[in-house]
Design a protein around this motif. Structure first.
Motif, mmCIF file in Angstrom:
data_model
loop_
_atom_site.group_PDB
_atom_site.id
_atom_site.type_symbol
_atom_site.label_atom_id
_atom_site.label_comp_id
_atom_site.label_asym_id
_atom_site.label_seq_id
_atom_site.Cartn_x
_atom_site.Cartn_y
_atom_site.Cartn_z
ATOM 1 N N VAL A 1 0.844 -1.200 0.000
ATOM 2 C CA VAL A 1 0.000 0.000 0.000
ATOM 3 C C VAL A 1 0.878 1.248 0.000
ATOM 4 O O VAL A 1 0.623 2.210 -0.739
ATOM 5 C CB VAL A 1 -0.939 0.007 1.231
ATOM 6 N N GLU A 2 1.924 1.223 0.801
ATOM 7 C CA GLU A 2 2.817 2.395 0.898
ATOM 8 C C GLU A 2 3.507 2.664 -0.426
ATOM 9 O O GLU A 2 3.626 3.820 -0.859
ATOM 10 C CB GLU A 2 3.847 2.158 2.000
ATOM 11 N N SER A 3 3.970 1.596 -1.070
ATOM 12 C CA SER A 3 4.641 1.753 -2.362
ATOM 13 C C SER A 3 3.680 2.333 -3.401
ATOM 14 O O SER A 3 4.054 3.217 -4.181
ATOM 15 C CB SER A 3 5.169 0.394 -2.829
ATOM 16 N N MET A 4 2.429 1.859 -3.393
ATOM 17 C CA MET A 4 1.436 2.364 -4.335
ATOM 18 C C MET A 4 1.107 3.824 -4.033
ATOM 19 O O MET A 4 0.945 4.647 -4.939
ATOM 20 C CB MET A 4 0.161 1.514 -4.244
ATOM 21 N N LEU A 5 1.031 4.155 -2.742
ATOM 22 C CA LEU A 5 0.754 5.533 -2.329
ATOM 23 C C LEU A 5 1.852 6.462 -2.830
ATOM 24 O O LEU A 5 1.591 7.557 -3.331
ATOM 25 C CB LEU A 5 0.667 5.585 -0.798
ATOM 26 N N TRP A 6 3.092 6.018 -2.721
ATOM 27 C CA TRP A 6 4.233 6.821 -3.166
ATOM 28 C C TRP A 6 4.218 6.973 -4.694
ATOM 29 O O TRP A 6 4.506 8.038 -5.227
ATOM 30 C CB TRP A 6 5.528 6.165 -2.698
ATOM 31 N N ASP A 7 3.874 5.881 -5.372
ATOM 32 C CA ASP A 7 3.861 5.914 -6.843
ATOM 33 C C ASP A 7 2.808 6.869 -7.405
ATOM 34 O O ASP A 7 2.901 7.283 -8.564
ATOM 35 C CB ASP A 7 3.612 4.505 -7.405
ATOM 36 N N MET A 8 1.794 7.197 -6.607
ATOM 37 C CA MET A 8 0.773 8.141 -7.070
ATOM 38 C C MET A 8 1.362 9.541 -7.270
ATOM 39 O O MET A 8 0.800 10.359 -7.992
ATOM 40 C CB MET A 8 -0.398 8.215 -6.076
ATOM 41 N N GLU A 9 2.495 9.816 -6.601
ATOM 42 C CA GLU A 9 3.198 11.098 -6.725
ATOM 43 C C GLU A 9 2.295 12.283 -6.408
ATOM 44 O O GLU A 9 2.334 13.332 -7.056
ATOM 45 C CB GLU A 9 3.805 11.245 -8.131
ATOM 46 N N TRP A 10 1.453 12.116 -5.393
ATOM 47 C CA TRP A 10 0.644 13.234 -4.910
ATOM 48 C C TRP A 10 1.534 14.134 -4.065
ATOM 49 O O TRP A 10 2.193 13.673 -3.120
ATOM 50 C CB TRP A 10 -0.518 12.725 -4.049
ATOM 51 N N LYS A 11 1.552 15.405 -4.375
ATOM 52 C CA LYS A 11 2.429 16.326 -3.661
ATOM 53 C C LYS A 11 2.062 16.421 -2.184
ATOM 54 O O LYS A 11 2.918 16.516 -1.319
ATOM 55 C CB LYS A 11 2.380 17.710 -4.318
ATOM 56 N N TRP A 12 0.773 16.361 -1.904
ATOM 57 C CA TRP A 12 0.345 16.570 -0.514
ATOM 58 C C TRP A 12 0.818 15.451 0.420
ATOM 59 O O TRP A 12 1.056 15.692 1.599
ATOM 60 C CB TRP A 12 -1.172 16.734 -0.436
ATOM 61 N N THR A 13 0.973 14.223 -0.103
ATOM 62 C CA THR A 13 1.442 13.141 0.773
ATOM 63 C C THR A 13 2.895 13.361 1.181
ATOM 64 O O THR A 13 3.284 13.059 2.310
ATOM 65 C CB THR A 13 1.313 11.773 0.083
ATOM 66 N N ALA A 14 3.709 13.911 0.266
ATOM 67 C CA ALA A 14 5.116 14.169 0.589
ATOM 68 C C ALA A 14 5.267 15.272 1.623
ATOM 69 O O ALA A 14 6.287 15.353 2.308
ATOM 70 C CB ALA A 14 5.878 14.547 -0.686
ATOM 71 N N GLU A 15 4.239 16.121 1.760
ATOM 72 C CA GLU A 15 4.324 17.237 2.699
ATOM 73 C C GLU A 15 3.806 16.874 4.092
ATOM 74 O O GLU A 15 3.919 17.659 5.022
ATOM 75 C CB GLU A 15 3.501 18.426 2.149
ATOM 76 N N LEU A 16 3.246 15.679 4.241
ATOM 77 C CA LEU A 16 2.675 15.291 5.537
ATOM 78 C C LEU A 16 3.770 15.017 6.563
ATOM 79 O O LEU A 16 4.795 14.422 6.237
ATOM 80 C CB LEU A 16 1.821 14.032 5.390
ATOM 81 N N PRO A 17 3.563 15.417 7.831
ATOM 82 C CA PRO A 17 4.474 14.981 8.888
ATOM 83 C C PRO A 17 4.455 13.460 8.984
ATOM 84 O O PRO A 17 3.436 12.831 8.669
ATOM 85 C CB PRO A 17 3.879 15.613 10.161
ATOM 86 N N GLU A 18 5.544 12.865 9.424
ATOM 87 C CA GLU A 18 5.642 11.406 9.428
ATOM 88 C C GLU A 18 4.541 10.753 10.250
ATOM 89 O O GLU A 18 3.972 9.739 9.859
ATOM 90 C CB GLU A 18 7.016 10.983 9.973
ATOM 91 N N ILE A 19 4.202 11.352 11.389
ATOM 92 C CA ILE A 19 3.195 10.739 12.259
ATOM 93 C C ILE A 19 1.828 10.719 11.574
ATOM 94 O O ILE A 19 1.063 9.760 11.681
ATOM 95 C CB ILE A 19 3.132 11.471 13.628
ATOM 96 N N VAL A 20 1.511 11.787 10.803
ATOM 97 C CA VAL A 20 0.240 11.843 10.073
ATOM 98 C C VAL A 20 0.257 10.840 8.916
ATOM 99 O O VAL A 20 -0.723 10.142 8.663
ATOM 100 C CB VAL A 20 -0.015 13.275 9.557
ATOM 101 N N TYR A 21 1.394 10.774 8.222
ATOM 102 C CA TYR A 21 1.546 9.822 7.118
ATOM 103 C C TYR A 21 1.340 8.393 7.612
ATOM 104 O O TYR A 21 0.649 7.587 6.976
ATOM 105 C CB TYR A 21 2.929 9.986 6.497
#
Length: 688
Positions: free
Chosen positions: A204-224
């Motif tokens: 799931v994490e790999s697929m989430l990263w592959d979506m390349e959504w900018k907002w996910t990269a900006e999330l704090p680690e605990i929220v991610y």
């Protein structure tokens, strides 16, 4: 060979995991028993160790340690991984019972639970009595009837919330993304990892990263991680036939601007292919709602680091610790920012009753004994309406400890990236310990485990992590945030034998020069971003008197937003009104001991940052019965640069200054603008 208990297994894993002595008190605290219980277990443990040719060394005043050859220690580790404990601890039993009941299709007989856990039916009944209040916190019901059995009933969305909380309370980040055989060897924790969908989590994490959504990269680690855990739990629930039912509350907020539906459909389509599962429409809505809530909660908390009450809390805590120690903590901007970012989610978890886990509590108490006492006393003096546990005090001490040890940057030769499980508190403490003990290391910054797994090798020389990472062991070194003497030596050897050898095979001079040039350009761009944001915000600042006679809070805010129509700042006042009212319901916006309130939000319906002041003809009543006559409205786009966020945060912090409050309540627009200009210029000069 004698069977060992679950508690003895916990103690042995603790002893195997430390390089120095650990006291009985620290062991007791880590596993949740009394010191007397630890001493009572030591006799049996000592006998067991003798069978492996190992000794239990007890040093008065220092603690307990294992001693023996490495092959014998390796044999003990293998035994602990393979040996099944003779009994479950009370905590293990409750985890097992919750996992079983949350996944069960039909009621489970008490006898079945008792037989599985090798205890009496009366013991199970007592466990369920203790679990009932925990289950109710999620809107679920623990149903028990004679001849019927026991089950947990309620909405599927609430069951998923409960499973995520169970994971947060009993699993560390390493358990979810790293290689932790000591956890996976425990049958109860294996069951918990199965229940939270660990087998699907990295896919799931790999697929989430592959979506390349900018907002996910900006999330704090605990929220991610919370979001990722929610997704993994959902895949497990669908897998066992516990999917969302069409028409059931799917968590899709009525305030959503439907921005995530199309992206979620694409994400789910790819996930179906990878996992071989079919996701019904209700699940797509649930996922979209989850994405919405994550973005909204991050936008609200990230804007100016939360609400004014939180800022005042940090201010009072810092002042109190400074008075007790005589150290100028108030001048340390990094300390303030770190506390603001840490305390917002921490207080939320304490209010929700989530168990705070701090595996470093024992060493922190030992190494920072005086500071721990001071911070705990300062926290008690604040007279909050909740009890701050020692585990959380330990995290706060790490922030203050980092501030004490913070030194000027020195010339360094090795570029390092930090990965820490406990967020800013541990990463900043480790960074300052490194600056003090190993000045040849240049700490480039702190990143999340998922960024570390994808960071190009050319961007760093060394990854230093406090947790196991899902990457090759050769790519990083694992140490504790406290950086013990043995770890300093281990780190030096790693740098000498691996990092510097790798540098020798490259073109270090050219690479180093390029890196420094890029870093300089990056800093210049950051400074420009801060200046641009300050200038544009001050130029757009406006003051409006507002006749709100006979209007409620909703009507008053609506009138304020209407004055912004046509300015190019906003495009949908109705949605922004709902967001501002929702935020007021969540937390007070009033500046303590004043008639001034700060209302703020971030939204895709805001096109540029805006600061406007409104003086009301009549006071307006807020949640909690507080009246205010002056409102400062701060709006910002959903997508906001780090530099813009810093400026908005600084303005929010200035509201704790009585001089600015008086200006906002009484003086003219030019006078307020001049004061803000002077203070922001001072803020900018301090960053140079």
């Amino acid at each position: 060979m004698k069977k060992i208990t679950a508690r003895q297994r916990q103690i042995l894993w603790l002893l195997l995991g430390v390089n120095e002595e650990i006291t009985a008190a620290e062991i007791a605290e880590s596993i949740g028993v009394s010191v007397r219980t630890v001493h009572r277990e030591m006799e049996d443990i000592e006998q067991l160790l003798g069978e492996f040719g190992l000794d239990l060394i007890r040093k008065s005043g220092k603690g307990i340690a294992l001693s023996g050859p490495e092959p014998a220690l390796a044999e003990l580790r293998l035994f602990l991984r393979e040996e099944k404990p003779a009994e479950y601890s009370g905590e293990d039993r409750k985890i097992f019972e919750l996992c079983l009941l949350l996944e069960a299709e039909e009621p489970v007989k008490l006898f079945t639970l008792a037989h599985s856990l090798k205890v009496t039916v009366a013991t199970i009944s007592y466990d369920l009595d203790e679990l009932e209040p925990w289950v109710r916190k999620f809107g679920l019901e623990l149903v028990r009837r004679r001849g019927y059995g026991v089950e947990i009933t309620g909405l599927e969305v609430d069951k998923r919330r409960a499973i995520c909380r169970l994971a947060a309370e009993h699993l560390d980040l390493s358990d979810l993304v790293g290689h932790t055989p000591q956890t996976e060897s425990n049958p109860v924790f294996r069951l918990l990892l199965t229940t939270v969908g660990k087998s699907n989590l990295m896919s799931v994490e790999s697929m989430l990263w592959d979506m390349e959504w900018k907002w996910t990269a900006e999330l704090p680690e605990i929220v991610y991680m919370e979001m990722l855990l929610g997704l993994a739990v959902s895949t497990r629930r669908i897998e066992i036939g516990r999917g969302m039912v069409s028409g059931e509350e799917a968590g899709y907020s009525r305030l959503s601007d439907h921005r995530n539906i199309a992206g979620t459909e694409q994400f789910v389509s790819r996930l179906e292919t990878v996992l071989g599962q079919e996701f019904p429409r209700a699940e797509i809505l649930y996922f979209a709602g989850l994405f919405d809530r994550v973005q909204d909660s991050f936008s609200s908390s990230g804007f100016a680091y939360g609400d004014i009450e939180l800022m005042e809390m940090v201010y009072r805590l810092t002042e109190s610790v400074a008075k007790r120690t005589g150290l100028p903590f108030q001048r340390d901007r990094s300390l303030r920012e770190g506390l603001l970012e840490h305390m917002d989610p921490a207080l939320k978890r304490i209010r929700e009753g989530t168990r705070i886990r701090n595996p470093l509590l024992g060493p922190i108490r030992k190494d920072y004994e005086y500071l721990f006492t001071v911070v705990r006393a300062a926290a008690q003096d604040m007279k909050l309406e909740l009890t701050i546990p020692d585990e959380e005090i330990g995290f706060l001490v790490m922030h203050f400890g980092a501030s004490v040890e913070r030194l000027n940057q020195l010339r360094r030769s090795v570029r390092a990236i930090l990965v820490c499980a406990s967020g800013l508190s541990s990463s900043r403490l480790l960074a300052t310990r490194l600056a003090k003990e190993m000045p040849q290391i240049e700490v480039l910054g702190n990143i999340s485990w998922y960024e570390a797994a994808r960071l190009p090798d050319m961007d760093y020389d060394l990854i230093i992590s406090t947790i196991d990472l899902p990457i090759d062991k050769e790519r990083y070194i694992k140490i504790s945030p406290l950086l013990t003497g043995d770890e300093i030596e281990k780190l030096l050897n790693y740098i000498h034998n691996i990092t510097l050898n790798e540098q020798d095979t490259a073109a270090p001079q050219e690479s180093g020069n390029t890196s420094r040039e890029e870093a300089a350009l990056s800093r210049l761009k950051s400074y420009k971003g801060i200046l641009d944001e300050m200038v544009s915000l001050l130029e757009r600042f406006r003051f409006h008197p507002l006749d709100n006679s006979g209007l409620s809070l909703s009507g008053t805010l609506s009138g304020m937003l209407n004055l912004l129509n046509g300015s190019g700042v906003i495009d949908d006042a109705d949605i922004l009104l709902e967001r501002l009212l929702e935020r007021e319901r969540m937390a007070s916006q009033v500046i303590p001991d004043t008639g001034l309130a700060l209302f703020h939000t971030r939204s895709s319906h805001v096109h540029m940052s805006s600061l406007t002041l409104y003086r009301l003809r009549q006071p307006v009543l807020l949640e909690g019965g507080t009246e205010v006559r002056v409102i400062l409205l701060m709006l910002a786009p959903r997508k906001l640069s780090k530099e813009s966020l810093e400026v908005l945060s600084e303005i929010s912090a200035l509201l704790l200054n009585s001089e600015l409050v008086k200006l906002l309540e009484e003086r003219t627009e030019p006078e307020i603008r001049r004061y803000l200009s002077s203070e922001l210029l001072h803020f900018f000069e301090n960053k140079m």
